[in-house]
Structures are given as structure tokens and as C-alpha cells.
Design a protein around this motif. Sequence first.
Motif, PDB file in Angstrom:
ATOM      1  N   ALA A  22       0.816  -1.218   0.000  1.00  0.00           N
ATOM      2  CA  ALA A  22       0.000   0.000   0.000  1.00  0.00           C
ATOM      3  C   ALA A  22       0.849   1.268   0.000  1.00  0.00           C
ATOM      4  CB  ALA A  22      -0.960   0.001   1.187  1.00  0.00           C
ATOM      5  N   VAL A  23       1.836   1.339   0.875  1.00  0.00           N
ATOM      6  CA  VAL A  23       2.670   2.547   0.956  1.00  0.00           C
ATOM      7  C   VAL A  23       3.402   2.769  -0.360  1.00  0.00           C
ATOM      8  CG1 VAL A  23       4.675   3.589   2.085  1.00  0.00           C
ATOM      9  CG2 VAL A  23       2.909   2.480   3.460  1.00  0.00           C
ATOM     10  N   HIS A  24       3.929   1.697  -0.944  1.00  0.00           N
ATOM     11  CA  HIS A  24       4.662   1.819  -2.212  1.00  0.00           C
ATOM     12  C   HIS A  24       3.736   2.298  -3.329  1.00  0.00           C
ATOM     13  CE1 HIS A  24       8.239  -0.068  -0.584  1.00  0.00           C
ATOM     14  NE2 HIS A  24       7.445  -0.984  -0.037  1.00  0.00           N
ATOM     15  N   GLU A  25       2.534   1.735  -3.393  1.00  0.00           N
ATOM     16  CA  GLU A  25       1.612   2.121  -4.457  1.00  0.00           C
ATOM     17  C   GLU A  25       1.136   3.560  -4.287  1.00  0.00           C
ATOM     18  OE1 GLU A  25      -1.245  -0.546  -6.038  1.00  0.00           O
ATOM     19  OE2 GLU A  25      -0.166  -2.297  -5.303  1.00  0.00           O
ATOM     20  N   VAL A  26       0.900   3.986  -3.069  1.00  0.00           N
ATOM     21  CA  VAL A  26       0.509   5.375  -2.839  1.00  0.00           C
ATOM     22  C   VAL A  26       1.661   6.300  -3.231  1.00  0.00           C
ATOM     23  CG1 VAL A  26      -0.039   7.070  -1.040  1.00  0.00           C
ATOM     24  CG2 VAL A  26      -1.255   4.879  -1.125  1.00  0.00           C
ATOM     25  N   MET A  27       2.881   5.916  -2.925  1.00  0.00           N
ATOM     26  CA  MET A  27       4.036   6.727  -3.320  1.00  0.00           C
ATOM     27  C   MET A  27       4.135   6.811  -4.842  1.00  0.00           C
ATOM     28  SD  MET A  27       6.829   5.644  -0.449  1.00  0.00           S
ATOM     29  CE  MET A  27       8.070   6.798  -1.010  1.00  0.00           C
ATOM     30  N   GLN A  28       3.858   5.711  -5.522  1.00  0.00           N
ATOM     31  CA  GLN A  28       3.877   5.735  -6.981  1.00  0.00           C
ATOM     32  C   GLN A  28       2.816   6.703  -7.510  1.00  0.00           C
ATOM     33  OE1 GLN A  28       3.263   1.538  -7.671  1.00  0.00           O
ATOM     34  NE2 GLN A  28       5.433   1.194  -8.131  1.00  0.00           N
ATOM     35  N   GLN A  29       1.624   6.651  -6.933  1.00  0.00           N
ATOM     36  CA  GLN A  29       0.541   7.521  -7.373  1.00  0.00           C
ATOM     37  C   GLN A  29       0.899   8.997  -7.161  1.00  0.00           C
ATOM     38  OE1 GLN A  29      -2.913   6.187  -5.223  1.00  0.00           O
ATOM     39  NE2 GLN A  29      -2.918   4.192  -6.229  1.00  0.00           N
ATOM     40  N   ILE A  30       1.485   9.305  -6.030  1.00  0.00           N
ATOM     41  CA  ILE A  30       1.860  10.691  -5.743  1.00  0.00           C
ATOM     42  C   ILE A  30       2.973  11.152  -6.679  1.00  0.00           C
ATOM     43  CG2 ILE A  30       2.884  12.222  -4.000  1.00  0.00           C
ATOM     44  CD1 ILE A  30       1.336  10.536  -1.892  1.00  0.00           C
ATOM     45  N   ALA A  31       3.956  10.291  -6.919  1.00  0.00           N
ATOM     46  CA  ALA A  31       5.042  10.643  -7.842  1.00  0.00           C
ATOM     47  C   ALA A  31       4.487  10.905  -9.247  1.00  0.00           C
ATOM     48  CB  ALA A  31       6.091   9.540  -7.878  1.00  0.00           C
ATOM     49  N   LEU A  32       3.564  10.072  -9.694  1.00  0.00           N
ATOM     50  CA  LEU A  32       2.962  10.267 -11.011  1.00  0.00           C
ATOM     51  C   LEU A  32       2.165  11.570 -11.064  1.00  0.00           C
ATOM     52  CD1 LEU A  32       1.828   6.610 -11.730  1.00  0.00           C
ATOM     53  CD2 LEU A  32       3.527   7.913 -13.040  1.00  0.00           C
ATOM     54  N   ALA A  33       1.466  11.892  -9.991  1.00  0.00           N
ATOM     55  CA  ALA A  33       0.719  13.156  -9.946  1.00  0.00           C
ATOM     56  C   ALA A  33       1.678  14.338 -10.047  1.00  0.00           C
ATOM     57  CB  ALA A  33      -0.109  13.232  -8.668  1.00  0.00           C
ATOM     58  N   GLY A  34       2.801  14.267  -9.334  1.00  0.00           N
ATOM     59  CA  GLY A  34       3.799  15.323  -9.406  1.00  0.00           C
ATOM     60  C   GLY A  34       4.370  15.466 -10.804  1.00  0.00           C
ATOM     61  N   LEU A  35       4.659  14.348 -11.426  1.00  0.00           N
ATOM     62  CA  LEU A  35       5.174  14.387 -12.797  1.00  0.00           C
ATOM     63  C   LEU A  35       4.150  15.007 -13.737  1.00  0.00           C
ATOM     64  CD1 LEU A  35       6.938  10.905 -12.981  1.00  0.00           C
ATOM     65  CD2 LEU A  35       8.049  13.159 -13.036  1.00  0.00           C
ATOM     66  N   ALA A  36       2.889  14.642 -13.557  1.00  0.00           N
ATOM     67  CA  ALA A  36       1.835  15.194 -14.415  1.00  0.00           C
ATOM     68  C   ALA A  36       1.720  16.701 -14.221  1.00  0.00           C
ATOM     69  CB  ALA A  36       0.502  14.509 -14.115  1.00  0.00           C
ATOM     70  N   ARG A  37       1.687  17.152 -12.976  1.00  0.00           N
ATOM     71  CA  ARG A  37       1.573  18.595 -12.711  1.00  0.00           C
ATOM     72  C   ARG A  37       2.795  19.355 -13.216  1.00  0.00           C
ATOM     73  NH1 ARG A  37      -2.314  20.125  -8.130  1.00  0.00           N
ATOM     74  NH2 ARG A  37      -2.897  18.110  -7.273  1.00  0.00           N
ATOM     75  N   GLY A  38       3.953  18.675 -13.217  1.00  0.00           N
ATOM     76  CA  GLY A  38       5.184  19.318 -13.655  1.00  0.00           C
ATOM     77  C   GLY A  38       5.385  19.316 -15.160  1.00  0.00           C
ATOM     78  N   GLY A  39       4.460  18.722 -15.921  1.00  0.00           N
ATOM     79  CA  GLY A  39       4.557  18.721 -17.377  1.00  0.00           C
ATOM     80  C   GLY A  39       5.394  17.596 -17.967  1.00  0.00           C
ATOM     81  N   PHE A  40       5.781  16.641 -17.150  1.00  0.00           N
ATOM     82  CA  PHE A  40       6.620  15.533 -17.606  1.00  0.00           C
ATOM     83  C   PHE A  40       5.986  14.777 -18.772  1.00  0.00           C
ATOM     84  CE2 PHE A  40       7.727  10.970 -17.197  1.00  0.00           C
ATOM     85  CZ  PHE A  40       9.097  11.038 -17.403  1.00  0.00           C
ATOM     86  N   PHE A  41       4.661  14.592 -18.707  1.00  0.00           N
ATOM     87  CA  PHE A  41       4.012  13.774 -19.725  1.00  0.00           C
ATOM     88  C   PHE A  41       3.810  14.508 -21.050  1.00  0.00           C
ATOM     89  CE2 PHE A  41       2.983  11.651 -15.700  1.00  0.00           C
ATOM     90  CZ  PHE A  41       3.634  10.451 -15.960  1.00  0.00           C
ATOM     91  N   ASP A  42       4.277  15.733 -21.132  1.00  0.00           N
ATOM     92  CA  ASP A  42       4.388  16.406 -22.427  1.00  0.00           C
ATOM     93  C   ASP A  42       5.593  15.863 -23.194  1.00  0.00           C
ATOM     94  OD1 ASP A  42       2.234  18.020 -21.761  1.00  0.00           O
ATOM     95  OD2 ASP A  42       3.499  19.681 -21.091  1.00  0.00           O
ATOM     96  N   HIS A  43       6.495  15.199 -22.466  1.00  0.00           N
ATOM     97  CA  HIS A  43       7.747  14.704 -23.031  1.00  0.00           C
ATOM     98  C   HIS A  43       7.859  13.181 -23.031  1.00  0.00           C
ATOM     99  CE1 HIS A  43       9.284  18.814 -22.613  1.00  0.00           C
ATOM    100  NE2 HIS A  43       8.683  18.803 -21.445  1.00  0.00           N
ATOM    101  N   ALA A  44       7.106  12.522 -22.166  1.00  0.00           N
ATOM    102  CA  ALA A  44       7.313  11.089 -21.967  1.00  0.00           C
ATOM    103  C   ALA A  44       5.990  10.365 -21.744  1.00  0.00           C
ATOM    104  CB  ALA A  44       8.236  10.862 -20.775  1.00  0.00           C
ATOM    105  N   ALA A  45       6.046   9.046 -21.912  1.00  0.00           N
ATOM    106  CA  ALA A  45       4.895   8.174 -21.682  1.00  0.00           C
ATOM    107  C   ALA A  45       5.219   7.208 -20.549  1.00  0.00           C
ATOM    108  CB  ALA A  45       4.571   7.398 -22.952  1.00  0.00           C
ATOM    109  N   PHE A  46       4.203   6.841 -19.809  1.00  0.00           N
ATOM    110  CA  PHE A  46       4.292   5.861 -18.731  1.00  0.00           C
ATOM    111  C   PHE A  46       3.792   4.539 -19.298  1.00  0.00           C
ATOM    112  CE2 PHE A  46       1.966   4.499 -14.607  1.00  0.00           C
ATOM    113  CZ  PHE A  46       3.074   3.833 -14.113  1.00  0.00           C
ATOM    114  N   TYR A  47       4.561   3.472 -19.141  1.00  0.00           N
ATOM    115  CA  TYR A  47       4.169   2.172 -19.693  1.00  0.00           C
ATOM    116  C   TYR A  47       4.684   1.056 -18.796  1.00  0.00           C
ATOM    117  CZ  TYR A  47       8.949   1.462 -21.349  1.00  0.00           C
ATOM    118  OH  TYR A  47      10.295   1.287 -21.400  1.00  0.00           O
ATOM    119  N   GLY A  48       4.408  -0.167 -19.155  1.00  0.00           N
ATOM    120  CA  GLY A  48       4.935  -1.318 -18.426  1.00  0.00           C
ATOM    121  C   GLY A  48       3.964  -1.860 -17.392  1.00  0.00           C
ATOM    122  N   GLY A  49       4.468  -2.780 -16.585  1.00  0.00           N
ATOM    123  CA  GLY A  49       3.652  -3.491 -15.615  1.00  0.00           C
ATOM    124  C   GLY A  49       3.010  -2.600 -14.570  1.00  0.00           C
ATOM    125  N   THR A  50       3.752  -1.636 -14.052  1.00  0.00           N
ATOM    126  CA  THR A  50       3.190  -0.740 -13.043  1.00  0.00           C
ATOM    127  C   THR A  50       2.073   0.099 -13.651  1.00  0.00           C
ATOM    128  OG1 THR A  50       5.301  -0.665 -11.885  1.00  0.00           O
ATOM    129  CG2 THR A  50       3.718   1.052 -11.348  1.00  0.00           C
TER     130      THR A  50
END
Length: 101
Positions: A22-50
Motif C-alpha cells: 500500500a505505501v509503495h503504491e501510494v508513493m507511486q501515485q503521488i510521484a505520477l501526480a507530481g510528474l503530471a503537474r510538472g509537465g513531464f508527460f508532455d515529453h514522456a509516456a508511462f508504460y509497463g507493468g506498473t
Amino acid sequence: MTLFDKMVEDFKTANAVRNDNAVHEVMQQIALAGLARGGFFDHAAFYGGTCLHLLFGLDRFSEDMDFSLLKPDLNFNFEEFFPAIVEEFKLAGKDVEIKMK
């Protein structure tokens, strides 16, 4: 109770293995939210098992997160997005520090 703590608490289920993650997955969700707010996904895609697990409910857990640039960019610097991730964690009630290995 911080938002982070609430997210972890809300995440918990009858599945003990899932609760351990649970803690790891919540950390992943928060990191992804930060990346999204920071504009990261204008440059990159998230893929794979996670990605499949978090976005589509695939019944597996993976700690790594896979990203790929949308187009080659020799000047791309992932560290530019660290402040957005740190800020997102701060908004959730957790202070974190990120260092490039």
C-alpha cells in the motif's frame, strides 16, 4: 491525519500482500501526480507493468515505473521534474528528498 496517511488507509483491503504494498503504491501515485503537474508527460509516456496495474487494475505489483520519451531529446533532464514530485509529496503531507543515482 495527512492526505498520504488517508490514501494508505483507504487503499487497504482484505488482501494482506496488497496491504504490504500500500505505501509503495501510494508513493507511486503521488510521484505520477507530481510528474503530471510538472509537465513531464508532455515529453514522456508511462508504460509497463506498473502502468497496467495502476491504470487498468492488472493484478500484480511492481516497484519500478517505466517511462519512454515521446521523441528523442539529448537535452532531456529528468532531474528538472524532481521539484514537482517533491512538492506533490509535500501537498500530501510527506517530506521527501530525491537524488539521482
